[in-house]
Design a protein around this motif. Structure first.
Motif, PDB file in Angstrom:
ATOM      1  N   UNK A 223       0.830  -1.195   0.000  1.00 27.75           N
ATOM      2  CA  UNK A 223       0.000   0.000   0.000  1.00 27.75           C
ATOM      3  C   UNK A 223       0.864   1.244   0.000  1.00 27.75           C
ATOM      4  N   UNK A 224       0.234   2.400  -0.144  1.00 24.60           N
ATOM      5  CA  UNK A 224       0.948   3.665  -0.042  1.00 24.60           C
ATOM      6  C   UNK A 224       0.253   4.543   1.001  1.00 24.60           C
ATOM      7  N   UNK A 225       0.970   5.547   1.457  1.00 25.24           N
ATOM      8  CA  UNK A 225       0.419   6.495   2.422  1.00 25.24           C
ATOM      9  C   UNK A 225       1.090   7.841   2.184  1.00 25.24           C
ATOM     10  N   UNK A 226       0.410   8.890   2.556  1.00 26.09           N
ATOM     11  CA  UNK A 226       0.999  10.225   2.493  1.00 26.09           C
ATOM     12  C   UNK A 226       0.044  11.188   3.161  1.00 26.09           C
ATOM     13  N   UNK A 227       0.517  12.402   3.344  1.00 28.55           N
ATOM     14  CA  UNK A 227      -0.318  13.456   3.896  1.00 28.55           C
ATOM     15  C   UNK A 227      -0.511  14.561   2.881  1.00 28.55           C
ATOM     16  N   UNK A 228      -1.582  15.292   3.041  1.00 32.00           N
ATOM     17  CA  UNK A 228      -1.908  16.391   2.126  1.00 32.00           C
ATOM     18  C   UNK A 228      -1.087  17.615   2.510  1.00 32.00           C
ATOM     19  N   UNK A 229       0.208  17.516   2.274  1.00 29.28           N
ATOM     20  CA  UNK A 229       1.128  18.552   2.752  1.00 29.28           C
ATOM     21  C   UNK A 229       0.930  19.872   2.016  1.00 29.28           C
ATOM     22  N   UNK A 230       0.198  19.838   0.897  1.00 28.32           N
ATOM     23  CA  UNK A 230      -0.121  21.098   0.233  1.00 28.32           C
ATOM     24  C   UNK A 230      -1.018  21.976   1.097  1.00 28.32           C
ATOM     25  N   UNK A 231      -1.701  21.380   2.074  1.00 26.16           N
ATOM     26  CA  UNK A 231      -2.531  22.197   2.969  1.00 26.16           C
ATOM     27  C   UNK A 231      -1.686  23.113   3.859  1.00 26.16           C
ATOM     28  N   UNK A 232      -0.695  22.593   4.603  1.00 24.41           N
ATOM     29  CA  UNK A 232       0.154  23.535   5.340  1.00 24.41           C
ATOM     30  C   UNK A 232       1.003  24.420   4.435  1.00 24.41           C
ATOM     31  N   UNK A 233       1.300  23.957   3.201  1.00 25.67           N
ATOM     32  CA  UNK A 233       2.017  24.848   2.285  1.00 25.67           C
ATOM     33  C   UNK A 233       1.133  26.019   1.863  1.00 25.67           C
ATOM     34  N   UNK A 234      -0.170  25.804   1.775  1.00 30.85           N
ATOM     35  CA  UNK A 234      -1.107  26.909   1.537  1.00 30.85           C
ATOM     36  C   UNK A 234      -1.017  27.920   2.675  1.00 30.85           C
ATOM     37  N   UNK A 235      -0.983  27.412   3.910  1.00 31.47           N
ATOM     38  CA  UNK A 235      -0.882  28.305   5.071  1.00 31.47           C
ATOM     39  C   UNK A 235       0.440  29.051   5.068  1.00 31.47           C
ATOM     40  N   UNK A 236       1.516  28.342   4.715  1.00 32.63           N
ATOM     41  CA  UNK A 236       2.819  29.000   4.629  1.00 32.63           C
ATOM     42  C   UNK A 236       2.825  30.056   3.537  1.00 32.63           C
ATOM     43  N   UNK A 237       2.058  29.818   2.476  1.00 34.55           N
ATOM     44  CA  UNK A 237       1.930  30.806   1.411  1.00 34.55           C
ATOM     45  C   UNK A 237       1.286  32.090   1.903  1.00 34.55           C
ATOM     46  N   UNK A 238       0.363  31.969   2.841  1.00 36.07           N
ATOM     47  CA  UNK A 238      -0.237  33.166   3.434  1.00 36.07           C
ATOM     48  C   UNK A 238       0.839  33.991   4.121  1.00 36.07           C
ATOM     49  N   UNK A 239       1.709  33.330   4.890  1.00 34.14           N
ATOM     50  CA  UNK A 239       2.799  34.041   5.561  1.00 34.14           C
ATOM     51  C   UNK A 239       3.713  34.712   4.543  1.00 34.14           C
ATOM     52  N   UNK A 240       4.003  34.007   3.445  1.00 34.56           N
ATOM     53  CA  UNK A 240       4.884  34.562   2.420  1.00 34.56           C
ATOM     54  C   UNK A 240       4.237  35.738   1.705  1.00 34.56           C
ATOM     55  N   UNK A 241       2.969  35.581   1.329  1.00 30.06           N
ATOM     56  CA  UNK A 241       2.279  36.640   0.609  1.00 30.06           C
ATOM     57  C   UNK A 241       2.119  37.902   1.425  1.00 30.06           C
ATOM     58  N   UNK A 242       1.929  37.725   2.734  1.00 31.35           N
ATOM     59  CA  UNK A 242       1.766  38.886   3.608  1.00 31.35           C
ATOM     60  C   UNK A 242       3.095  39.562   3.928  1.00 31.35           C
ATOM     61  N   UNK A 243       4.195  38.833   3.799  1.00 27.92           N
ATOM     62  CA  UNK A 243       5.503  39.359   4.218  1.00 27.92           C
ATOM     63  C   UNK A 243       6.325  39.934   3.075  1.00 27.92           C
ATOM     64  N   UNK A 244       6.083  39.488   1.844  1.00 30.90           N
ATOM     65  CA  UNK A 244       6.908  39.932   0.729  1.00 30.90           C
ATOM     66  C   UNK A 244       6.774  41.434   0.483  1.00 30.90           C
ATOM     67  N   UNK A 245       7.871  42.030   0.119  1.00 28.29           N
ATOM     68  CA  UNK A 245       7.873  43.446  -0.268  1.00 28.29           C
ATOM     69  C   UNK A 245       7.937  43.608  -1.782  1.00 28.29           C
ATOM     70  N   UNK A 246       8.465  42.610  -2.475  1.00 21.05           N
ATOM     71  CA  UNK A 246       8.621  42.685  -3.940  1.00 21.05           C
ATOM     72  C   UNK A 246       7.492  41.992  -4.686  1.00 21.05           C
ATOM     73  N   UNK A 247       6.666  41.243  -3.958  1.00 18.19           N
ATOM     74  CA  UNK A 247       5.600  40.421  -4.543  1.00 18.19           C
ATOM     75  C   UNK A 247       6.153  39.285  -5.398  1.00 18.19           C
ATOM     76  N   UNK A 248       7.416  38.952  -5.189  1.00 22.44           N
ATOM     77  CA  UNK A 248       8.048  37.853  -5.919  1.00 22.44           C
ATOM     78  C   UNK A 248       8.510  36.791  -4.925  1.00 22.44           C
ATOM     79  N   UNK A 249       7.916  35.627  -5.039  1.00 19.47           N
ATOM     80  CA  UNK A 249       8.267  34.480  -4.209  1.00 19.47           C
ATOM     81  C   UNK A 249       9.009  33.478  -5.080  1.00 19.47           C
ATOM     82  N   UNK A 250       9.947  32.740  -4.509  1.00 22.17           N
ATOM     83  CA  UNK A 250      10.724  31.773  -5.274  1.00 22.17           C
ATOM     84  C   UNK A 250      10.529  30.367  -4.764  1.00 22.17           C
TER      85      UNK A 250
END
Length: 388
Positions: A150-177
């Motif tokens: 079998x396989x297993x995994x977690x929907x890690x894109x969910x916390x990456x969405x939350x981390x994206x909120x932190x990035x979007x709110x913090x950027x000054x250039x509006x450019x994330x890498x």
């Protein structure tokens, strides 16, 4: 765990019986480990029940493999009568099958093959050893699959969405890498979710991508980070197994960073925002309990086991917030996390458009975990073509 049914009990009868016979022996004192070069001299024999973990990289990579190793350490604590075998730096080739075979020779009745490229070896070993459960971390499998796989995994894109909120709110250039390895669905979903999280608080934010075509190549990672920083990116994140290079490059350049896999905040005391961190212990524990109980069945029912904010068995946490994440942003992240746990919650609630402007998820539609596992396009706001 949802991989539960009655067939395949013979697979685990040996495991459960051996565990019972082991009683309260001092297994943890002689816990075996192995790597691709050698095996520990205190490795167990076949009469001692064992669980094996193979890792594609080193256990101290500040990333993917470190998270796996920390999860294996939790199994030692939770099941003191089991031997825990670990193997580091196991390539995604026939070496993986050989390493698993060595673990079986030492008594392993359950093996965690933890890298995306370990799938073929895992299925091969499962087919050849019907008395051993082999679970692979990250893939989706279909077709004629051994019942003991079998396989297993977690929907890690969910916390990456939350981390994206932190990035979007913090950027000054509006450019994330975003430095990523390969264009597999997991990676694409993470990039898309990160961008959509950033856009939810900053519609001007864009995520520029660079592929390294490697899970861990510090030289390529440094070049990718330098390229992104030269384009005005002021927040770097990644989907790489070893994460130190990109994080340190951002910190040296005075940029901010979002971690992945493991908490590496110590490497970036000034620019750290947060990170999506694997916490495998509870999920690994659930899988081991399921196997010991004789309730594991792979292909006949639910070969692909996924957990996330909706399921309640979250294999990830957000790392601590850094100094640039305001209280207001933290509150927005907390609210978003509550939303993701609801029936209607997802980073990909429609409408979702791809880079060409074509609609991929209709307005109001909530894609399933399985659909997100098959994504093959970048969303609007992501810059760069999918690597070939």
């Amino acid at each position: 765990m949802s991989i539960r049914h009655s067939t395949g009990r013979a697979v685990i009868a040996t495991f459960a019986l051996a565990l019972a016979l082991a009683g309260c022996s001092s297994a943890t004192e002689s816990s075996g480990s192995s790597d691709t070069a050698s095996s520990s001299s205190d490795a167990p024999g076949k009469d001692t029940p064992a669980v094996g973990f193979i890792m594609v990289g080193p256990k101290d990579d500040y990333g993917y493999n470190q998270a796996v190793y920390e999860g294996s350490e939790e199994i030692k604590k939770e099941f003191p009568d089991l031997e825990v075998l670990t193997a580091e730096n196991v390539p995604e080739d026939d070496t993986a099958a050989t390493t698993m075979e060595q673990m079986i020779d030492k008594g392993a009745k359950l093996i965690f093959a933890t890298s995306y490229g370990h799938l073929d070896a895992a299925m091969k070993v499962a087919a050849e050893h019907p008395d051993v459960v082999v679970v692979q971390q990250g893939n989706t499998i279909t077709g004629d699959i051994p019942e003991n796989a079998g396989t297993y995994f977690g929907t890690v894109y969910e916390p990456m969405y939350l981390a994206g909120i932190a990035a979007g709110a913090s950027t000054k250039t509006n450019k994330l890498g975003y430095v990523y390895a390969f264009p597999i669905p997991q990676t694409i979903a993470n990039i898309n979710a990160f961008e959509r999280g950033a856009q939810s608080v900053n519609p001007k934010a864009e995520t520029i991508t660079v592929s390294t075509s490697s899970w861990c190549d510090p030289g390529k990672q440094q070049a990718a980070a330098d390229s992104l920083l030269s384009q005005g990116v002021d927040v770097l994140t990644q989907h790489q197994d070893c994460t130190a290079t990109v994080i340190q490059a951002a910190e040296k350049a005075g940029a901010m960073t979002v971690g992945y896999h493991a908490d590496a905040s110590s490497l970036a005391p000034n620019g750290w925002l947060t990170g999506a961190v694997w916490n495998w212990g509870p999920l690994y524990t659930d899988i081991v309990k399921t196997v010991i109980a004789g309730d594991f069945v792979g292909s006949q029912y639910n070969a692909n086991y996924r957990v996330g904010y909706k399921t309640g068995t979250n294999p990830f946490v957000l790392a601590p917030f850094g100094p640039d994440v305001s209280a207001d942003t933290q509150a927005k992240i907390a609210e978003a996390q509550k939303f993701l746990a609801t029936e209607d919650g997802s980073p990909f609630v429609g409408p979702v458009y791809d880079q060409a402007g074509d609609i991929k998820v209709e307005d109001g539609v909530v894609p399933t975990y399985a659909e997100n596992d098959a994504v093959d396009y970048f969303v609007q706001g992501v810059v760069g073509k999918l690597a070939q």
